[in-house]
Design a protein around this motif. Structure first.
Motif: not given
Length: 592
Positions: A491-496, A576-577, A579-592
């Protein structure tokens, strides 16, 4: 490579019939140890797989064999047995354990608890009480017949519910008669359930209990576990309410969406009463613990029981989302309107972009929130035109959509949707949406607020067998994984993100966790020239990140990425491919 258990599945005809109300296959035989001519103790299958009536080992062996090779159960089941072989007391790296259970301490039929979690569905850590051969346990989780030869729990989708009668809160030493906690026919009131819980020690539990009440609040849907957290009270108000934490649907079935429940409905719920105390804050929550299920539901109050109008609207006089949901609720399963409906609503969530069909799946509601939503499945733009990216639509946009309404059934649950083909008739962009939101900073708490205005986009079309990569998880935030059913997908999947105006540049600070792959498979991307957010554009660049997780744990760390000056979009890029398929978790963010 996973070891295959040295047992053979012996198929035998059996004249036994389950009396459970659950849809469980008839018995398929018993798992016997190797050897010929050897007398082996056999067991009759028993139990229905619920918390109140767990399967015995033979019962779950028959159930899982009936699923077919490598087919995971669509719901969690409870299984009771004795530990016969401990394969791994616990893994310090992954926080899980492996052992087998049987109906007898001496062995015989065998089921594998494969890489499951500890009491309370938590990771095993140093200091936890160990398990021993001969311990009687109840385990809970989804199950699979791996390769058709190894009946087991699904990896990291099961946990130990009790050890020798003791649950997470220490309950079980002195059980109280079941009748004290109600029955299906004579359930407790919410007031009585609250009284019982208040009398427990911190994190104490009692079960099984049956509680009747009106749904007063629907809090959240957990996409990973297909469960809903909601509240019930005796009068349907939020006063003196009881939380039903991560609850399942009727007879333990999965929920498909938060809209599967409505405030005002009367339900009888069975599960474990718990006085939950947050270890960090000390806050007390009176709840019916996870893995509960609804045993009866009355929809006559609060929606779902009225006869809808046959009028499906026109372009000039569209119906509301509420009216569309009313019409769908009255349909038979998999029913669909003969004619097209015209529905007006505000976009509450943009779910995904289908690159193959140039369509977007999104949700609309009357008020723009994620409550009482209608899914617009694989929708097209005005006049049936193609979309170019998920960012072509924005939460808050008001649309009139034309298409047939359908009660789509998935795993026995109804999803109200407007089926494909459908198209937008008119659109009014939300204030501040489009190429420039006007925002000069951004603070996002995915764990609390969900996906929000962030959109999903694919560089590569999702392969067959994978419905999504990114999804909201109420425990962890936005979560990406391409590992499903024991298979890793490419896959090649984005959260924008929406756009942010950074006159002098800025820094994105975010909390992330990564497991099963290194940072080469995940990236932070940005663009200052691609206002549409098209992820196939070569205008995206990779941002420099100060530190990444090691990729072998679930530990969250705080990371920073530097962003340039301009009108910026950022994206979390997951690849992912095979051979590898990670689990990636994003809890929060701040841009300043």
């Amino acid at each position: 490579m996973k070891k295959i258990a040295n047992y053979l599945i012996a198929m035998a005809l059996m004249a036994f019939t389950f009396t459970s109300c659950e849809d469980v296959p008839n018995p398929f035989g018993q798992i016997l140890p190797p050897g010929s001519g050897e007398d082996v103790e056999t067991f009759e299958p028993a139990g229905t797989g619920t918390q109140a009536d767990p399967f015995n080992v033979q019962g779950v062996l028959d159930y899982v064999t009936g699923l077919g090779a490598d087919v995971q159960s669509d719901k969690e089941v409870f299984i009771k047995g004795y530990i016969t072989t401990i394969k791994e007391q616990f893994s310090a790296q992954y926080g899980n354990a492996q052992f087998t259970i049987s109906d007898s301490k001496e062995g015989g039929n065998t089921f594998t608890f494969y890489r499951g979690l500890y009491l309370g569905n938590k990771k095993w850590v140093d200091g936890d009480a160990t398990v021993n051969e001969g311990d009687e346990v109840i385990i809970c989780g989804k199950v699979v017949n791996y390769k058709g030869t190894t009946p087991e729990t699904v990896q990291n989708a099961a946990y130990v519910y009790s050890i020798n009668g003791k649950t997470e809160g220490g309950g079980g030493d002195t059980p109280t008669p079941t009748g004290d906690y109600g029955t299906k026919e004579a359930p407790l009131t919410v007031a009585k359930a609250l009284e019982i819980i208040n009398g427990l020690e911190d994190n104490g539990t009692v079960s099984p209990a049956f509680v009747k009440g009106k749904i007063s609040k629907i809090q959240s849907f957990n996409d990973k576990y297909k469960s809903i957290t909601y509240y019930i009270s005796d009068d349907g108000t939020e006063n003196n309410s009881l939380q039903v934490y991560s609850g399942k649907g009727l007879d333990g079935t999965d929920f498909a969406a938060q809209t599967d429940l409505e405030t005002g409905w009367t339900v009888v719920v069975t599960g474990e009463l718990k006085k939950y105390v947050n270890a960090n804050t000390g806050a007390v929550t009176l709840e019916i613990n996870q893995s509960s299920q609804i045993v009866s539901i009355d929809k006559t109050t609060g929606g779902g029981g009225d006869t809808p109008s046959s009028d499906l609207g026109t372009k000039d006089a569209p119906i509301t989302v509420a009216k569309a949901l009313e019409a769908i609720n009255a349909m038979d399963d998999s029913g669909e309107t003969e004619t097209e409906a015209f529905v007006k609503g505000k976009i509450s969530k943009v779910q995904s972009f289908n690159d193959k069909y140039k369509s977007i799946t999104y949700y609309i509601s009357d008020d723009g929130t994620e409550n009482k939503e209608l899914q617009i499945y694989s929708g097209k733009n005005i006049g049936g035109a193609d979309f170019t990216a998920a960012t072509d639509l924005t939460a808050g946009d008001e649309v009139i959509v034309k298409g047939k309404l359908k009660k789509f059934m998935k795993n026995g649950e109804a999803i109200p949707e407007m089926n494909q083909p459908n198209e937008i008739i008119s659109i009014t962009k939300a204030s501040g949406s489009g190429s420039d939101t006007g925002a000069t900073s951004l603070d996002v708490d995915f764990k609390t607020n969900g996906q929000g205005e962030w959109v999903l986009a694919n560089v590569k079309a999702l392969p067959e067998g994978l419905d999504y990569v990114w999804a909201y998880d109420s425990k962890y935030g936005m979560k990406a994984s391409a590992y499903v059913g024991g298979k890793r997908y490419e896959t090649d999947n984005w959260l924008v993100s929406p756009t942010i105006n950074l006159a002098n540049g800025g820094t994105m600070t975010f909390k992330q966790a990564l497991n099963y792959a290194t940072s080469e498979y995940v990236k932070i991307m940005y663009t200052t020239t691609n206002g549409s957010g098209d992820v196939k554009s070569d205008e995206w660049k990779e941002a420099s990140v100060d530190k990444w997780p090691e990729g072998n744990s679930w530990n969250f760390i705080e990371s920073k990425a530097t962003l340039p000056a301009g009108t910026v979009r950022v994206a979390f890029r997951y690849t992912s491919d095979s051979s590898k398929a990670a689990t990636w978790e994003i809890e929060s963010l701040s841009i300043k």
